[in-house]
Design an enzyme around this catalytic site. Sequence first.
Site, PDB file in Angstrom:
ATOM      1  N   HIS A 170      52.479  37.829  49.618  1.00 32.06           N
ATOM      2  CA  HIS A 170      51.749  36.604  49.259  1.00 32.06           C
ATOM      3  C   HIS A 170      52.323  36.050  47.964  1.00 32.06           C
ATOM      4  O   HIS A 170      52.305  36.716  46.943  1.00 32.06           O
ATOM      5  CB  HIS A 170      50.249  36.898  49.090  1.00 32.06           C
ATOM      6  CG  HIS A 170      49.490  36.876  50.362  1.00 32.06           C
ATOM      7  ND1 HIS A 170      48.171  36.508  50.432  1.00 32.06           N
ATOM      8  CD2 HIS A 170      49.862  37.171  51.629  1.00 32.06           C
ATOM      9  CE1 HIS A 170      47.753  36.560  51.688  1.00 32.06           C
ATOM     10  NE2 HIS A 170      48.765  36.981  52.433  1.00 32.06           N
ATOM     11  N   TYR A 197      39.431  32.486  46.177  1.00 33.18           N
ATOM     12  CA  TYR A 197      38.266  32.888  45.372  1.00 33.18           C
ATOM     13  C   TYR A 197      37.488  31.605  45.082  1.00 33.18           C
ATOM     14  O   TYR A 197      38.058  30.653  44.549  1.00 33.18           O
ATOM     15  CB  TYR A 197      38.702  33.504  44.042  1.00 33.18           C
ATOM     16  CG  TYR A 197      39.416  34.833  44.135  1.00 33.18           C
ATOM     17  CD1 TYR A 197      40.786  34.906  44.375  1.00 33.18           C
ATOM     18  CD2 TYR A 197      38.728  36.029  43.963  1.00 33.18           C
ATOM     19  CE1 TYR A 197      41.445  36.123  44.442  1.00 33.18           C
ATOM     20  CE2 TYR A 197      39.388  37.257  44.018  1.00 33.18           C
ATOM     21  CZ  TYR A 197      40.744  37.293  44.260  1.00 33.18           C
ATOM     22  OH  TYR A 197      41.399  38.501  44.325  1.00 33.18           O
ATOM     23  N   PRO A 238      35.785  44.025  41.699  1.00 29.63           N
ATOM     24  CA  PRO A 238      36.873  43.798  42.668  1.00 29.63           C
ATOM     25  C   PRO A 238      37.556  42.432  42.544  1.00 29.63           C
ATOM     26  O   PRO A 238      38.570  42.198  43.180  1.00 29.63           O
ATOM     27  CB  PRO A 238      36.173  43.922  44.018  1.00 29.63           C
ATOM     28  CG  PRO A 238      34.736  43.684  43.729  1.00 29.63           C
ATOM     29  CD  PRO A 238      34.487  44.143  42.343  1.00 29.63           C
ATOM     30  N   LYS A 244      42.128  45.023  41.354  1.00 32.76           N
ATOM     31  CA  LYS A 244      42.904  45.860  40.438  1.00 32.76           C
ATOM     32  C   LYS A 244      42.654  47.354  40.610  1.00 32.76           C
ATOM     33  O   LYS A 244      43.399  48.170  40.073  1.00 32.76           O
ATOM     34  CB  LYS A 244      42.613  45.461  38.982  1.00 32.76           C
ATOM     35  CG  LYS A 244      43.185  44.091  38.625  1.00 32.76           C
ATOM     36  CD  LYS A 244      44.676  44.057  38.841  1.00 32.76           C
ATOM     37  CE  LYS A 244      45.264  42.670  38.677  1.00 32.76           C
ATOM     38  NZ  LYS A 244      46.661  42.616  39.148  1.00 32.76           N
ATOM     39  N   TYR A 295      47.933  38.822  37.868  1.00 31.38           N
ATOM     40  CA  TYR A 295      47.633  39.024  39.286  1.00 31.38           C
ATOM     41  C   TYR A 295      48.719  39.878  39.956  1.00 31.38           C
ATOM     42  O   TYR A 295      48.398  40.800  40.726  1.00 31.38           O
ATOM     43  CB  TYR A 295      47.522  37.660  39.983  1.00 31.38           C
ATOM     44  CG  TYR A 295      46.946  37.704  41.381  1.00 31.38           C
ATOM     45  CD1 TYR A 295      47.757  37.492  42.495  1.00 31.38           C
ATOM     46  CD2 TYR A 295      45.599  37.962  41.591  1.00 31.38           C
ATOM     47  CE1 TYR A 295      47.237  37.530  43.779  1.00 31.38           C
ATOM     48  CE2 TYR A 295      45.064  37.997  42.880  1.00 31.38           C
ATOM     49  CZ  TYR A 295      45.894  37.779  43.966  1.00 31.38           C
ATOM     50  OH  TYR A 295      45.373  37.824  45.242  1.00 31.38           O
TER      51      TYR A 295
HETATM   52  C1  PHB Z   1      40.033  42.541  50.031  1.00 29.33           C
HETATM   53  O1  PHB Z   1      40.924  42.079  50.781  1.00 29.33           O
HETATM   54  O2  PHB Z   1      39.171  43.382  50.405  1.00 29.33           O
HETATM   55  C2  PHB Z   1      39.977  42.034  48.604  1.00 29.33           C
HETATM   56  C3  PHB Z   1      40.961  41.167  48.154  1.00 29.33           C
HETATM   57  C4  PHB Z   1      40.911  40.716  46.835  1.00 29.33           C
HETATM   58  C5  PHB Z   1      39.885  41.119  46.014  1.00 29.33           C
HETATM   59  C6  PHB Z   1      38.899  42.008  46.465  1.00 29.33           C
HETATM   60  C7  PHB Z   1      38.939  42.458  47.782  1.00 29.33           C
HETATM   61  O3  PHB Z   1      39.822  40.661  44.727  1.00 29.33           O
END
Ligand code: PHB
Length: 389
Positions: free
Chosen positions: A72, A200, A292, A296, A384
């Site tokens: 990505h 997000y 989450p 990380k 990131y």
């Molecule tokens: C996930 O794909 O479960 C996931 C991805 C990014 C995050 C948290 C969970 O910040």
Amino acid sequence: MKTDVAIIGAGPAGLMLGHVLRAAGVACIVIERQTGDYILSRIRAGVLERGTVDLMARLGLDARLRAEGFPHGGFNLADGERLIRIDVAALTGHSVTVYGQTELTRDLMDAAEPRGLEVIYEASDVALHEIAGDAPFVTYTKADTAARIDARIIVGCDGYHGPSRRAIPDDVGRTFERVYPFAWLGILADVPPCNHELIYANHDRGFALASMRSATRSRYYVDVPLTEKIEDWPDERVWDELAIRLGPEAAAHMTRGPALEKSIAPLRSFVFEPMRHGSLMLCGDAAHIVPPTGAKGLNLAASDVHYAAEALIAFFQKGDADAIAGYSAKALARVWKSERFSWSLTKLMHRFPEDGAFERRMQVAELDYIASSEAAQRSIAENYVGLPT
Ligand code: PHB
Ligand code: APR
């Protein structure tokens, strides 16, 4: 039994460390409370920093990751109908790889026996002894039989609830913690992702995240009050909330389907210092937890493994005791930077019950700044993809 390093916990941290030490010729044994199947049943985030991918490549365990993982080059911050794309690849020259933690753990597990990494599953009553001295040992019960492993070093990779951190005396250890006033409700479904990259979202109704496991399996989250019960969230209610919070563009491309898994998990930021005491070292969730937001957790475990393995190999191959002594400071320097990033992205993308109009204005101003500043985007992007170890 006797070994150089006794590793407690066969999650990602314990298995990564075991493989790195084994490959360097350092004798080690992994002791795990659960079965392998139980460990693989846990649904966890799956966005790998370049350092984590590189560690798997150095172990020669990246074949499936390369074949099935998704590079990505960017991700998105949604604020109402505005979508701010952070072009991670252009800003840092690196990408992240979307590949489920379950799959990475499976790759590590499957390679253990062929590579001679001993993992003792279903070990109960695991206890640490004499960690302040040079001859620590671990006791446990397996199939109703008491057992003991004498080691020179013990590494606690036993997660937030394991015994290792608690073996460090209260007058030595110090904790730093922030418990967030909301939880994440996650849903896993065999439906195509609504977007080819992660989104997000910070919406008036709350946070949402659109993620994925493959081209046919999606992972979504919404934040909910801590009092919510999963039985109050039938699938349709989750899909309805996601469609509103992710915005009309994402909603138009969202495919609904039955939940394969649905659960609610609270969020916390947590750090325990020091990450070494005597002959005990801590790696991964045993020493720290991140919310989450920013994915990380697994990557910090890999970062700790990098520093712990470096120190242990120097100790056992060159007798460099300073390397072990320097582990905690080195690991914590990177832990705190990831804690800051996870905390700041959580603060930016969630509505806090105690916040008023001013705090909301601060979020909007920060998102406006990010949308208009390459420097601001580069700062987010380099965190990131993963800061250098
Ligand atoms: C996930 O794909 O479960 C996931 C991805 C990014 C995050 C948290 C969970 O910040
Ligand atoms: N004895 C032996 N093993 C134990 C004990 C114990 N008393 N307590 C816990 N364990 C095991 C757990 O069963 C688990 O398999 O330690 C392992 C810890 O694994 P994780 O909790 O996955 O922690 P870590 O390996 O540090 O990986 C961190 O995993 O939980 C996610 O979000 C977290 O992505 C992050 C990553």
